[in-house]
Design a protein around this motif. Structure first.
Motif, PDB file in Angstrom:
ATOM      1  N   GLN A  88       8.237   6.850   4.113  1.00 14.21           N
ATOM      2  CA  GLN A  88       8.410   5.612   4.868  1.00 14.21           C
ATOM      3  C   GLN A  88       7.128   5.192   5.563  1.00 14.21           C
ATOM      4  OE1 GLN A  88      12.242   4.859   6.795  1.00 14.21           O
ATOM      5  NE2 GLN A  88      12.790   6.931   6.201  1.00 14.21           N
ATOM      6  N   GLU A  89       6.401   6.173   6.070  1.00  8.62           N
ATOM      7  CA  GLU A  89       5.138   5.888   6.745  1.00  8.62           C
ATOM      8  C   GLU A  89       4.159   5.240   5.761  1.00  8.62           C
ATOM      9  OE1 GLU A  89       4.203   9.200   9.331  1.00  8.62           O
ATOM     10  OE2 GLU A  89       2.082   8.873   8.954  1.00  8.62           O
ATOM     11  N   ILE A  90       4.101   5.777   4.554  1.00  9.41           N
ATOM     12  CA  ILE A  90       3.179   5.243   3.557  1.00  9.41           C
ATOM     13  C   ILE A  90       3.618   3.851   3.117  1.00  9.41           C
ATOM     14  CG2 ILE A  90       2.282   5.582   1.210  1.00  9.41           C
ATOM     15  CD1 ILE A  90       2.369   8.608   1.743  1.00  9.41           C
ATOM     16  N   GLN A  91       4.908   3.653   2.934  1.00  2.61           N
ATOM     17  CA  GLN A  91       5.400   2.329   2.543  1.00  2.61           C
ATOM     18  C   GLN A  91       5.022   1.275   3.564  1.00  2.61           C
ATOM     19  OE1 GLN A  91       9.327   3.159  -0.107  1.00  2.61           O
ATOM     20  NE2 GLN A  91       9.738   2.853   2.057  1.00  2.61           N
ATOM     21  N   ARG A  92       5.188   1.625   4.823  1.00  3.66           N
ATOM     22  CA  ARG A  92       4.857   0.677   5.884  1.00  3.66           C
ATOM     23  C   ARG A  92       3.363   0.354   5.859  1.00  3.66           C
ATOM     24  NH1 ARG A  92       8.230   0.689  10.561  1.00  3.66           N
ATOM     25  NH2 ARG A  92       6.527   1.339  11.903  1.00  3.66           N
ATOM     26  N   LEU A  93       2.552   1.370   5.625  1.00  5.33           N
ATOM     27  CA  LEU A  93       1.101   1.158   5.577  1.00  5.33           C
ATOM     28  C   LEU A  93       0.716   0.246   4.407  1.00  5.33           C
ATOM     29  CD1 LEU A  93      -1.801   1.841   6.487  1.00  5.33           C
ATOM     30  CD2 LEU A  93      -1.684   3.874   5.029  1.00  5.33           C
ATOM     31  N   ILE A  94       1.338   0.456   3.259  1.00 11.85           N
ATOM     32  CA  ILE A  94       1.015  -0.380   2.096  1.00 11.85           C
ATOM     33  C   ILE A  94       1.341  -1.846   2.385  1.00 11.85           C
ATOM     34  CG2 ILE A  94       1.601  -0.871  -0.333  1.00 11.85           C
ATOM     35  CD1 ILE A  94       2.200   2.184  -0.632  1.00 11.85           C
ATOM     36  N   GLY A  95       2.529  -2.073   2.890  1.00 13.87           N
ATOM     37  CA  GLY A  95       2.929  -3.461   3.167  1.00 13.87           C
ATOM     38  C   GLY A  95       2.007  -4.125   4.169  1.00 13.87           C
ATOM     39  N   ARG A  96       1.706  -3.400   5.259  1.00 16.77           N
ATOM     40  CA  ARG A  96       0.852  -3.940   6.324  1.00 16.77           C
ATOM     41  C   ARG A  96      -0.532  -4.258   5.773  1.00 16.77           C
ATOM     42  NH1 ARG A  96       2.314   0.300   9.866  1.00 16.77           N
ATOM     43  NH2 ARG A  96       0.287   1.246   9.544  1.00 16.77           N
ATOM     44  N   SER A  97      -1.049  -3.368   4.930  1.00 15.59           N
ATOM     45  CA  SER A  97      -2.412  -3.545   4.414  1.00 15.59           C
ATOM     46  C   SER A  97      -2.506  -4.782   3.533  1.00 15.59           C
ATOM     47  CB  SER A  97      -2.833  -2.301   3.612  1.00 15.59           C
ATOM     48  OG  SER A  97      -2.848  -1.165   4.458  1.00 15.59           O
ATOM     49  N   LEU A  98      -1.516  -4.995   2.705  1.00 15.38           N
ATOM     50  CA  LEU A  98      -1.569  -6.158   1.818  1.00 15.38           C
ATOM     51  C   LEU A  98      -1.296  -7.449   2.575  1.00 15.38           C
ATOM     52  CD1 LEU A  98      -2.286  -5.936  -1.231  1.00 15.38           C
ATOM     53  CD2 LEU A  98      -1.559  -3.784  -0.218  1.00 15.38           C
ATOM     54  N   ARG A  99      -0.411  -7.386   3.566  1.00  9.60           N
ATOM     55  CA  ARG A  99      -0.168  -8.590   4.364  1.00  9.60           C
ATOM     56  C   ARG A  99      -1.427  -9.014   5.119  1.00  9.60           C
ATOM     57  NH1 ARG A  99       4.737  -5.996   5.192  1.00  9.60           N
ATOM     58  NH2 ARG A  99       4.156  -5.240   7.262  1.00  9.60           N
ATOM     59  N   ALA A 100      -2.323  -8.048   5.371  1.00  7.94           N
ATOM     60  CA  ALA A 100      -3.561  -8.378   6.089  1.00  7.94           C
ATOM     61  C   ALA A 100      -4.452  -9.332   5.305  1.00  7.94           C
ATOM     62  CB  ALA A 100      -4.336  -7.087   6.423  1.00  7.94           C
ATOM     63  N   VAL A 101      -4.226  -9.464   3.995  1.00  8.96           N
ATOM     64  CA  VAL A 101      -5.082 -10.352   3.196  1.00  8.96           C
ATOM     65  C   VAL A 101      -4.312 -11.511   2.577  1.00  8.96           C
ATOM     66  CG1 VAL A 101      -6.790  -8.566   2.694  1.00  8.96           C
ATOM     67  CG2 VAL A 101      -4.872  -8.900   1.116  1.00  8.96           C
ATOM     68  N   VAL A 102      -3.085 -11.730   3.040  1.00 11.76           N
ATOM     69  CA  VAL A 102      -2.312 -12.843   2.488  1.00 11.76           C
ATOM     70  C   VAL A 102      -1.940 -13.816   3.596  1.00 11.76           C
ATOM     71  CG1 VAL A 102      -0.155 -13.491   1.328  1.00 11.76           C
ATOM     72  CG2 VAL A 102      -1.389 -11.434   0.612  1.00 11.76           C
ATOM     73  N   ASP A 103      -2.146 -15.088   3.323  1.00 12.11           N
ATOM     74  CA  ASP A 103      -1.689 -16.145   4.221  1.00 12.11           C
ATOM     75  C   ASP A 103      -0.234 -16.414   3.847  1.00 12.11           C
ATOM     76  OD1 ASP A 103      -0.930 -18.680   5.171  1.00 12.11           O
ATOM     77  OD2 ASP A 103      -3.027 -19.316   5.296  1.00 12.11           O
ATOM     78  N   THR A 125      -3.160   9.541  -2.668  1.00 10.75           N
ATOM     79  CA  THR A 125      -2.189   8.675  -3.359  1.00 10.75           C
ATOM     80  C   THR A 125      -1.952   7.380  -2.589  1.00 10.75           C
ATOM     81  OG1 THR A 125      -0.256   9.720  -2.331  1.00 10.75           O
ATOM     82  CG2 THR A 125      -1.023  10.655  -4.414  1.00 10.75           C
ATOM     83  N   ARG A 126      -1.999   7.430  -1.259  1.00 13.27           N
ATOM     84  CA  ARG A 126      -1.734   6.187  -0.529  1.00 13.27           C
ATOM     85  C   ARG A 126      -2.897   5.220  -0.622  1.00 13.27           C
ATOM     86  NH1 ARG A 126      -0.448   8.571   5.278  1.00 13.27           N
ATOM     87  NH2 ARG A 126      -0.099  10.359   3.903  1.00 13.27           N
ATOM     88  N   THR A 127      -4.111   5.759  -0.668  1.00 15.39           N
ATOM     89  CA  THR A 127      -5.256   4.849  -0.746  1.00 15.39           C
ATOM     90  C   THR A 127      -5.392   4.273  -2.158  1.00 15.39           C
ATOM     91  OG1 THR A 127      -6.698   6.779  -1.061  1.00 15.39           O
ATOM     92  CG2 THR A 127      -6.521   5.912   1.170  1.00 15.39           C
ATOM     93  N   ALA A 128      -5.094   5.072  -3.180  1.00 15.67           N
ATOM     94  CA  ALA A 128      -5.077   4.521  -4.534  1.00 15.67           C
ATOM     95  C   ALA A 128      -3.985   3.459  -4.651  1.00 15.67           C
ATOM     96  CB  ALA A 128      -4.865   5.632  -5.564  1.00 15.67           C
ATOM     97  N   SER A 129      -2.837   3.713  -4.009  1.00 24.13           N
ATOM     98  CA  SER A 129      -1.735   2.743  -4.062  1.00 24.13           C
ATOM     99  C   SER A 129      -2.161   1.399  -3.490  1.00 24.13           C
ATOM    100  CB  SER A 129      -0.530   3.269  -3.269  1.00 24.13           C
ATOM    101  OG  SER A 129       0.015   4.419  -3.890  1.00 24.13           O
ATOM    102  N   ILE A 130      -2.773   1.416  -2.320  1.00 19.64           N
ATOM    103  CA  ILE A 130      -3.183   0.163  -1.686  1.00 19.64           C
ATOM    104  C   ILE A 130      -4.228  -0.547  -2.542  1.00 19.64           C
ATOM    105  CG2 ILE A 130      -4.427  -0.786   0.313  1.00 19.64           C
ATOM    106  CD1 ILE A 130      -3.074   1.533   1.952  1.00 19.64           C
ATOM    107  N   SER A 131      -5.181   0.213  -3.051  1.00 17.17           N
ATOM    108  CA  SER A 131      -6.259  -0.387  -3.837  1.00 17.17           C
ATOM    109  C   SER A 131      -5.723  -0.985  -5.138  1.00 17.17           C
ATOM    110  CB  SER A 131      -7.331   0.674  -4.136  1.00 17.17           C
ATOM    111  OG  SER A 131      -7.851   1.211  -2.919  1.00 17.17           O
ATOM    112  N   GLY A 132      -4.775  -0.301  -5.765  1.00 20.07           N
ATOM    113  CA  GLY A 132      -4.167  -0.837  -6.975  1.00 20.07           C
ATOM    114  C   GLY A 132      -3.221  -1.985  -6.669  1.00 20.07           C
ATOM    115  N   ALA A 133      -2.557  -1.910  -5.534  1.00 19.74           N
ATOM    116  CA  ALA A 133      -1.591  -2.957  -5.188  1.00 19.74           C
ATOM    117  C   ALA A 133      -2.293  -4.308  -5.052  1.00 19.74           C
ATOM    118  CB  ALA A 133      -0.868  -2.594  -3.889  1.00 19.74           C
ATOM    119  N   TRP A 134      -3.532  -4.269  -4.573  1.00 18.03           N
ATOM    120  CA  TRP A 134      -4.242  -5.545  -4.466  1.00 18.03           C
ATOM    121  C   TRP A 134      -4.431  -6.162  -5.852  1.00 18.03           C
ATOM    122  CZ3 TRP A 134      -8.677  -7.881  -6.229  1.00 18.03           C
ATOM    123  CH2 TRP A 134      -8.969  -9.138  -5.642  1.00 18.03           C
ATOM    124  N   VAL A 135      -4.739  -5.339  -6.845  1.00 12.22           N
ATOM    125  CA  VAL A 135      -4.917  -5.855  -8.208  1.00 12.22           C
ATOM    126  C   VAL A 135      -3.607  -6.427  -8.750  1.00 12.22           C
ATOM    127  CG1 VAL A 135      -5.463  -5.195 -10.592  1.00 12.22           C
ATOM    128  CG2 VAL A 135      -6.867  -4.331  -8.700  1.00 12.22           C
TER     129      VAL A 135
END
Lengths: 238, 238, 238, 238, 238, 238
Positions: A88-103, A125-135
């Motif tokens: 859950q902690e990682i999921q929250r981080l992924i969402g927050r990170s991507l929302r930081a670059v979306v209007d 795994t969490r940093t690869a997830s965020i980096s791939g999620a942007w793509v």
């Protein structure tokens, strides 16, 4: 000397294979060395209940490890009936990170879900997830722009994430599993274009650290994220 | 004419890529056309509580769809907190099918878990899972034989599974998603070397069927399983 | 020789006591030998969410064993907080089997729930459930026809189910618990008027089987279902 | 100007009332302004399964908000049947922070559980929890030392936590709820004696931030933690 | 005038059919008018964890309503994944009531579970459950005495339960569903031989009541329980 | 002689501290001796689904023990994922008791939730909860009357609760934990102004009791509730 023989400021090989699955609006298989994460971006033409009628969209993330992504098999969270605190902690981080670059207003009343499923785990795994999620997000939004569903690009920056840590007293970049298990301190950085910071999570594991160490880790993170930004650009053909 | 242009007794392309992940004792990415399932075999040196001290081993299966394996995103079962009836039914079928070809006493007091995670779905995910699980199991057991942990091979036969159905009145082999959604009857066959049957599950969807149809479906299944056996052999280098 | 002394193609005594409970729109206590299942049909003037506004009805089943229906007490699923895979698999089979004989459009926008609660188990609980559920459904629909809520009968056929298996090498009909525990193969057949097949589930337990055996089991099932159809007719006064 | 009228580097009033409940081995009611958290330390003469027989102890934390600790009533997690991701994230942070100052081998094979229950929330509940948990832990360990159950003090440092953030472009210390809801960036720092860092979690909310801002927040955190250390000392009579 | 035409101190017909299921060590189908509950007593040669090694046994109860025991179908608790507060409250009452008449040390280190499953509900399901549970328990213990597993009878008294209430201002005995739905006060009494009280639960529904009313209800309960004791004696052939 | 040295008809010190938390519409910290419960009343401008559009309000209660309210730490129900039967039973009693003194139609279409969280337990937590809940409810309703949201007072009486029991053969009032653990019978009474009864729950623990004992306990309860009514009046400034 790092177990992998890498220099302290050296990333593992970054691989991003786009279009890994055919149904998702955007997808990629992202690799940081032996860590491999399948990321899909799913566009849903609705928003979560708390946003209904507010004229804005939402971006969220989900994360899971396949049971045998790791050295020894872990129980399936669906079988246990609940997601762990770590998940859950990682999921929250992924969402927050991507929302930081979306209007979110420009995105309109739709939701993009970024599913990050770890196929093979070797640290980060969490940093690869965020980096791939942007793509995956970029590809999905490109589709919306191309179809005319969106006329303005809601993505305002690239975002990438990388782990850094202090191993045997030395600050190093992009820890693999062996380093991660033995690090004195372990930090995850989420950075944007131009070096702006979206998130820092820096945790003492065995030994505490000081301000100087924090800054050195941040500088390593900048080196790593520049490498990731380049790989993201290559993946989307920018 | 089938939507894919295939002949009624024609399988989709079967692909089996072994060693897809590095941690599992056996693994493969199995494809039946666009359906792709990652299967890992994990050896655990313990048995479930009901078998402790009975001098035999166990083989079991778990199954899951990644959320965006399908046309529209499905909720993650881990997030919902329980596995669907469909998931549990498929898991039970996978375990039963593989146990049909393993001499559990020869396996010794250990468990092999076959995790089948659907990366992309286009019909036939359970039959691809079973067919791939045999390869992963074979690889894992080969390792036990090679290391000397086992001296006798506990695997007594190959096992493969395929779906057949009646579409627009015509019995056809290896349904893809479009056919599966519109079939009058839908059957899954699990077959062993020499044409022995491990399991038949044949369900009328829109129209009931008769004995003649059941037999014609079974004969198609034999054709399909022979194709799968050949692909399994090729994958393990037999 | 079967443990019960029955001939290979001999059913146990079939008993169907209608009107076993006063609140349900249809109900019966169905017995296959010592197996006894209470089935109620409940009419609800609404349909599940996925069918709202589609101009058709739904028929579904639920199944449960009372804790002491069996030789040793089993835990209550409500206390454990989830239904087992076996329970869900049987529930799905019951619903599917009954829907095979109902024209859901003629039923109108209402749901009929068939609750099958096993009072006493001695093998064949799922087949007794399906066979009894048809009686409860018939009684409930008769009420709708009588009251004028329905003007056309949505039930298009009778449906019955029976288990067959191979015990000590001999195909036998309607297994009781002792036979079921030791069968080499175990099959459940769901048949309609005129011998049409709604579902076959045939599983190798200890030994695999061949096409010839499958056909012999199917022929036994026809004999059994004819007996059940007669008992159903008697129960509803047809 | 801050909504509370405080200077940018000004903490809210810190109150620590020890011995708030009579059963716990250590307890306090900690207040940061209107935020009030009841913390109890419970000594258990056993360790979690993963540590059995390893000759060391464990320190862990649990966290909960009373339903009406907040402006509008929140659902009780026990009634919903699961803890939120936020709750789990905070629990993990509390445990990690306190373990950072305990020599687990010196603690012996026992566990100390720090329960942090928020009576009233006005921002900073996790930082008040950590800061109060150190006091409850200190009191509980003092008891073990006094009784002779421990002969060496396993606590190696004080630990305190405080939130900082950027509000209207200004870095400020110890955000209350109004500031927290509107901050551009929000950071939690966990610091030890002598300014060593145990954890930094710094998140961009509306706007990203840069290295300079991160450093300014860290310096504010030092000011705040010095205030908290003094309050901790006063509370335990050091 | 009561809806059923009964006199204020008149019980409904009490029926107790023993041996209703063949597997349980004791069982009966108990009826209070149209309320019918199947009760089974299961002997388990182990005790719950909190009693292990304490040289005494345990008696506990479980309770459930079949989904269509009532006028409108209720959801199955196993499907919802949890037991309601009402169910748990009744289970606790059943266990407590039966333990009130058992010398747990004489029972030895074994547990008797009393499963009360409501087949048809028309008011008074918990009181019929308790009254029937005593019969099932008596039969199960008789078996232990007969087999020599017990040499002394651990049952020290009969126990019976009945509901009373104030309906339209009149105290009445053994409320059926219509009365129960409209009662001003509703009380359940659990009584032993000789009029000793094991439990009183008396609740004001619409109007509160006074001491005089409580006593009048208690006196009605004595009348009812004497009737139940006689039915219990008849059922066990005493 | 009672362990506390109190006379048989002597209550422990009753303390009611109103306004204990700032967000709730009504709140108090109620103490019966060392038992302390935080009660908050939350007004919600909606009603539960079953009451929508019926022109009336609702009053309900929730109850929880903090993990270390007791001598030894109990598991957190939120962590276990479900509320115990005891918790649910007490919650239902609290809600029923408060509804006994509220005219729900006069309350209008709103709900008042009474959260009772036990800070410290020493016997009588449910009776302290009910007694304190009335104060919190009174304060919340006073606010509605003052603001004009209500023009008529929906509260029709005071309500208080107290436990009584038979200890060493002597009927005593307001049991503390030591007495409660050893009582032969344990009763909870919920009484209204003028001695009307809302609820009696009287349970034999070790020994059964008779009518005379029940009446003596009821008379003690009247003495106790008169003391509580006086403390309630003092708390609200009546």
């Amino acid at each position: 000397m790092r177990p992998s023989g890498r220099a302290p400021d050296e990333m593992r090989a970054i691989t991003i294979e786009t279009g890994f699955t055919k149904h998702a609006e955007g997808s990629c298989l992202v690799g940081f060395g032996d860590t491999r994460v399948l990321v899909t971006a799913s566009i849903e033409e609705r928003v979560p209940p708390f946003l209904r009628g507010k004229g804005q969209g939402w971006v969220t993330g989900e994360y899971s490890m396949l049971p045998r992504a790791t050295h020894t098999r872990g129980s399936r969270e669906a079988a246990k009936g609940k997601q762990s605190g770590r998940t859950q902690e990682i999921q929250r981080l992924i969402g927050r990170s991507l929302r930081a670059v979306v209007d979110l207003e420009k995105l309109g009343e739709r939701q993009i879900v970024l599913d990050c499923d770890v196929i093979q785990a070797d640290g980060g795994t969490r940093t690869a997830s965020i980096s791939g999620a942007w793509v995956a997000l970029r590809l999905a939004v490109n589709g919306l722009l191309k179809s005319g569903a969106l006329t303005q690009d809601p993505i305002v920056s690239r975002v990438a994430a990388v782990s850094c840590g202090i191993c045997n007293g030395v600050p190093v970049l992009d820890l693999d599993y062996i380093e991660d298990s033995n690090a004195d301190a372990d930090a995850n950085f989420v950075l944007l274009d131009g070096g702006k910071i979206a998130e820092v999570q820096a945790t003492a594991e065995g030994a505490t650290y000081d301000e100087e160490a924090l800054l050195r880790l941040l500088r390593l993170a900048r080196i790593g994220c520049d490498r990731i930004f380049a790989a993201q650009d290559a993946a989307i053909g920018a």
